[in-house]
Design a protein around this motif. Structure first.
Motif, mmCIF file in Angstrom:
data_model
loop_
_atom_site.group_PDB
_atom_site.id
_atom_site.type_symbol
_atom_site.label_atom_id
_atom_site.label_comp_id
_atom_site.label_asym_id
_atom_site.label_seq_id
_atom_site.Cartn_x
_atom_site.Cartn_y
_atom_site.Cartn_z
ATOM 1 N N VAL A 26 1.001 -1.370 -0.072
ATOM 2 C CA VAL A 26 -0.033 0.089 0.052
ATOM 3 C C VAL A 26 0.782 1.179 -0.063
ATOM 4 O O VAL A 26 2.010 1.240 0.458
ATOM 5 N N HIS A 27 0.496 2.393 -0.682
ATOM 6 C CA HIS A 27 1.241 3.595 -0.725
ATOM 7 C C HIS A 27 1.629 4.111 0.568
ATOM 8 O O HIS A 27 0.453 4.155 1.373
ATOM 9 N N GLY A 28 2.629 4.879 0.701
ATOM 10 C CA GLY A 28 3.268 5.067 2.287
ATOM 11 C C GLY A 28 2.402 6.360 2.729
ATOM 12 O O GLY A 28 2.041 6.345 3.728
ATOM 13 N N LEU A 29 1.679 7.207 1.645
ATOM 14 C CA LEU A 29 0.726 8.243 2.362
ATOM 15 C C LEU A 29 -0.671 7.485 2.855
ATOM 16 O O LEU A 29 -1.408 8.413 3.669
ATOM 17 N N LEU A 30 -0.778 6.319 2.683
ATOM 18 C CA LEU A 30 -2.100 5.619 3.264
ATOM 19 C C LEU A 30 -1.712 4.592 4.363
ATOM 20 O O LEU A 30 -2.633 3.783 4.809
ATOM 21 N N ARG A 48 -1.205 -9.291 0.371
ATOM 22 C CA ARG A 48 0.143 -9.804 1.168
ATOM 23 C C ARG A 48 -0.120 -9.076 2.519
ATOM 24 O O ARG A 48 0.081 -7.824 2.881
ATOM 25 N N LEU A 49 -0.316 -9.822 3.408
ATOM 26 C CA LEU A 49 -0.685 -9.418 5.017
ATOM 27 C C LEU A 49 0.409 -9.044 5.533
ATOM 28 O O LEU A 49 1.625 -9.328 5.589
ATOM 29 N N MET A 50 0.258 -7.830 5.965
ATOM 30 C CA MET A 50 1.330 -6.910 7.079
ATOM 31 C C MET A 50 0.775 -6.816 8.349
ATOM 32 O O MET A 50 -0.200 -6.005 8.361
ATOM 33 N N GLY A 51 1.249 -7.554 9.229
ATOM 34 C CA GLY A 51 0.751 -7.740 10.689
ATOM 35 C C GLY A 51 -0.685 -8.247 10.787
ATOM 36 O O GLY A 51 -1.379 -7.850 12.067
ATOM 37 N N GLY A 52 -1.200 -9.132 10.143
ATOM 38 C CA GLY A 52 -2.276 -9.871 10.087
ATOM 39 C C GLY A 52 -3.569 -9.107 9.617
ATOM 40 O O GLY A 52 -3.604 -7.905 9.232
#
Length: 200
Positions: A101-105, A160-164
Motif C-alpha cells: 500500500v502507498h506510504g501516504l495511506l 500480502r498481509l502486513m501485521g495480520g
C-alpha cells in the motif's frame, strides 16, 4: 547521513565537536537538520570521516549549499526526503503500487509491520522515526487544500498481509477515509479479503 558517517567511524558527538572546534550542540543540529551545515563544515566533516570519493563529497557540498532553509525531513534520514519535500508542494500526486500500500495511506501498525518484516532490519528507534515520518507526510491529505491524490493499487498488495487481517483491514479503511472517491468496488473486495478484520 552525517550521523551515519559519524557512527561508521565510531566517533561521539563530543569527539567530532573537538575536531571541528565547535560545540557538540552544533554537531547535533547539523545531524538532525535543525541547523544548517556550511560548505566548510561539510568539507571538514568529510576530512574527519575519511570520505574520499569526490562524487560523494561534491554531493554533500551541494546539499549543504542548497540546505540553507529549514530541513523538515532531514531529521528522519529518509532515502526519499526529496520526494517528501516535493509532495508538500504538489498540486496532484499519482502513484502505482504493485506490492504494498502507498506510504501516504499507511496506519502506524501497517508501517510498523512493514518495517519489522523488511531487510535490513532497523532498530526500534529507527522504526519509530520512519513511522513518524510517514504519519507526518499524510498531513498533506487532510490539510485545507490537499493535493489531488490517485493511487492505482495492484490487488496483490491487498493479499500480502502486513501485521495480520485486523492491521490490514484498519489500513485499508484509512485508505478509503483519506481518499474516498469511487471506493464501492474496493470496499466489497476488502470485505471478502479481510472479513475477520472488518467484522472485529
Amino acid at each position: 547521513m552525517l550521523r551515519a558517517l559519524r557512527n561508521q567511524k565510531g566517533l561521539t558527538v563530543e569527539q567530532v565537536a573537538e575536531g571541528l572546534l565547535c560545540s557538540p550542540s552544533k554537531v547535533s543540529r547539523m545531524e538532525t537538520g535543525q541547523g544548517g551545515a556550511t560548505a566548510r563544515d561539510v568539507r571538514d566533516l568529510c576530512n574527519l570521516y575519511d570520505v574520499t570519493d569526490q562524487t560523494e563529497r561534491d554531493r554533500m557540498m551541494t546539499l549543504a549549499r542548497e540546505g540553507k532553509g529549514p530541513a523538515r525531513w532531514q531529521r528522519y534520514e529518509l532515502a526519499y526526503a526529496t520526494y517528501a519535500e516535493l509532495e508538500e508542494g504538489a498540486l496532484a500526486i499519482s502513484a502505482f503500487q504493485s506490492s504494498v500500500v502507498h506510504g501516504l495511506l499507511h496506519t502506524a501498525d501497517y508501517a510498523r509491520a512493514q518495517h519489522e518484516n523488511s531487510m535490513p532490519r532497523l532498530d526500534p528507534d529507527q522504526i519509530n522515526l520512519q513511522i513518524e515520518a510517514k504519519l507526518t507526510r499524510q498531513c498533506i491529505l487532510t490539510q485545507a487544500s490537499p493535493p489531488g491524490f490517485a493511487v492505482v493499487l495492484d490487488e496483490a498488495a491487498l493479499h500480502r498481509l502486513m501485521g495480520g487481517r485486523q492491521v490490514m483491514a484498519a489500513n485499508e479503511l484509512q485508505s478509503i477515509a483519506l481518499n474516498p472517491k469511487d471506493t464501492s468496488d474496493l470496499i466489497a473486495k476488502l470485505r471478502r479479503i479481510y472479513k475477520d478484520g472488518l467484522d472485529a
